[in-house]
Write a protein that holds these residues in place. Sequence first.
Motif, mmCIF file in Angstrom:
data_model
loop_
_atom_site.group_PDB
_atom_site.id
_atom_site.type_symbol
_atom_site.label_atom_id
_atom_site.label_comp_id
_atom_site.label_asym_id
_atom_site.label_seq_id
_atom_site.Cartn_x
_atom_site.Cartn_y
_atom_site.Cartn_z
ATOM 1 N N VAL A 71 0.859 -1.184 0.000
ATOM 2 C CA VAL A 71 0.000 0.000 0.000
ATOM 3 C C VAL A 71 0.901 1.243 0.000
ATOM 4 N N PRO A 72 0.771 2.122 -1.003
ATOM 5 C CA PRO A 72 1.656 3.282 -1.063
ATOM 6 C C PRO A 72 1.355 4.363 -0.032
ATOM 7 N N ALA A 73 0.096 4.462 0.432
ATOM 8 C CA ALA A 73 -0.235 5.494 1.421
ATOM 9 C C ALA A 73 -1.495 5.108 2.183
ATOM 10 N N VAL A 74 -1.496 5.502 3.442
ATOM 11 C CA VAL A 74 -2.691 5.388 4.268
ATOM 12 C C VAL A 74 -3.078 6.805 4.666
ATOM 13 N N LEU A 75 -4.359 7.112 4.524
ATOM 14 C CA LEU A 75 -4.905 8.390 4.959
ATOM 15 C C LEU A 75 -5.693 8.133 6.230
ATOM 16 N N ALA A 76 -5.322 8.822 7.297
ATOM 17 C CA ALA A 76 -6.058 8.728 8.553
ATOM 18 C C ALA A 76 -6.782 10.051 8.762
ATOM 19 N N LEU A 77 -8.070 9.965 9.047
ATOM 20 C CA LEU A 77 -8.911 11.147 9.237
ATOM 21 C C LEU A 77 -9.394 11.205 10.678
ATOM 22 N N ALA A 78 -9.244 12.361 11.309
ATOM 23 C CA ALA A 78 -9.710 12.578 12.670
ATOM 24 C C ALA A 78 -11.081 13.244 12.611
ATOM 25 N N LEU A 79 -12.084 12.548 13.121
ATOM 26 C CA LEU A 79 -13.460 13.045 13.070
ATOM 27 C C LEU A 79 -14.161 12.845 14.412
ATOM 28 N N PRO A 80 -15.181 13.656 14.690
ATOM 29 C CA PRO A 80 -15.889 13.528 15.967
ATOM 30 C C PRO A 80 -16.909 12.389 16.002
ATOM 31 N N CYS A 81 -17.049 11.643 14.902
ATOM 32 C CA CYS A 81 -18.009 10.544 14.863
ATOM 33 C C CYS A 81 -17.467 9.412 13.994
ATOM 34 N N ASN A 82 -18.047 8.242 14.153
ATOM 35 C CA ASN A 82 -17.680 7.098 13.330
ATOM 36 C C ASN A 82 -18.471 7.184 12.028
ATOM 37 N N LEU A 83 -17.776 7.207 10.901
ATOM 38 C CA LEU A 83 -18.443 7.321 9.609
ATOM 39 C C LEU A 83 -19.103 6.024 9.168
ATOM 40 N N GLY A 84 -18.657 4.901 9.703
ATOM 41 C CA GLY A 84 -19.319 3.633 9.434
ATOM 42 C C GLY A 84 -19.224 3.141 8.003
ATOM 43 N N SER A 85 -18.154 3.449 7.314
ATOM 44 C CA SER A 85 -17.989 2.985 5.936
ATOM 45 C C SER A 85 -17.093 1.746 5.890
ATOM 46 N N ALA A 86 -17.473 0.810 5.045
ATOM 47 C CA ALA A 86 -16.663 -0.396 4.858
ATOM 48 C C ALA A 86 -15.359 -0.102 4.136
ATOM 49 N N ARG A 87 -15.195 1.090 3.593
ATOM 50 C CA ARG A 87 -13.951 1.442 2.906
ATOM 51 C C ARG A 87 -12.764 1.550 3.864
ATOM 52 N N PHE A 88 -13.026 1.791 5.123
ATOM 53 C CA PHE A 88 -11.933 1.975 6.077
ATOM 54 C C PHE A 88 -11.343 0.639 6.494
ATOM 55 N N LYS A 89 -10.019 0.591 6.489
ATOM 56 C CA LYS A 89 -9.295 -0.601 6.933
ATOM 57 C C LYS A 89 -9.479 -0.787 8.439
ATOM 58 N N GLU A 90 -9.465 0.340 9.153
ATOM 59 C CA GLU A 90 -9.588 0.299 10.599
ATOM 60 C C GLU A 90 -10.178 1.615 11.072
ATOM 61 N N VAL A 91 -10.982 1.539 12.121
ATOM 62 C CA VAL A 91 -11.509 2.726 12.795
ATOM 63 C C VAL A 91 -11.237 2.544 14.273
ATOM 64 N N SER A 92 -10.610 3.543 14.878
ATOM 65 C CA SER A 92 -10.337 3.474 16.313
ATOM 66 C C SER A 92 -10.995 4.661 17.005
#
Length: 132
Positions: A71-92
Motif C-alpha cells: 500500500v503506497p499510502a494510508v490516509l487517517a482522518l480525525a473526526l468527531p463521529c464514526n463514519l461507518g464505511s466499509a472502505r476503512f481498513k480500521e476505525v479506532s
Amino acid sequence: MTPTNHATLPPEVVRFFEGSAQGLAICRTVFDVVSAFGPFTVRVSKSQVSLRRHRGFAYLWRPGKYVHSTVPAVLALALPCNLGSARFKEVSHPSPSMWMHHLELHDPSMVDAEVAEWLREAFDSAGGKPAA
C-alpha cells in the motif's frame, strides 16, 4: 511546520514520499482537495505527514516503511463521529470525542468525491485558523 494555502507540496513532504511515486501522487491529490477548503499547515515527522488547522485533521503515512505492505499510502482522518464505511481498513476511538478512520489508498483515483467529503468534514471539525 509549514503553512500552506495551495496545493504545492512542501519539500519536506516530497522527501517523505521519496522512493514512492504512487504515494507522492496520492499525497498531491489529497493536498489538491484540501487546498480548496482554505489554509492549513503541514507538519512532517519521521512517520507521517499531518495536515492541521487548530488541530490535526488528516494524516498520511507509508505503511511499507514500517511493515511489509504494498500500500503506497494510508490516509487517517480525525473526526468527531464514526463514519461507518466499509472502505476503512480500521476505525479506532482513541478519546471520547475523536474517531480515527484509516483508509488504504492504492492510487490517486481512490481520493474520490466520497473521500473529499470526509476530508471536508475533518477539515471543518479541526476548527479555527491553522496552528502556528
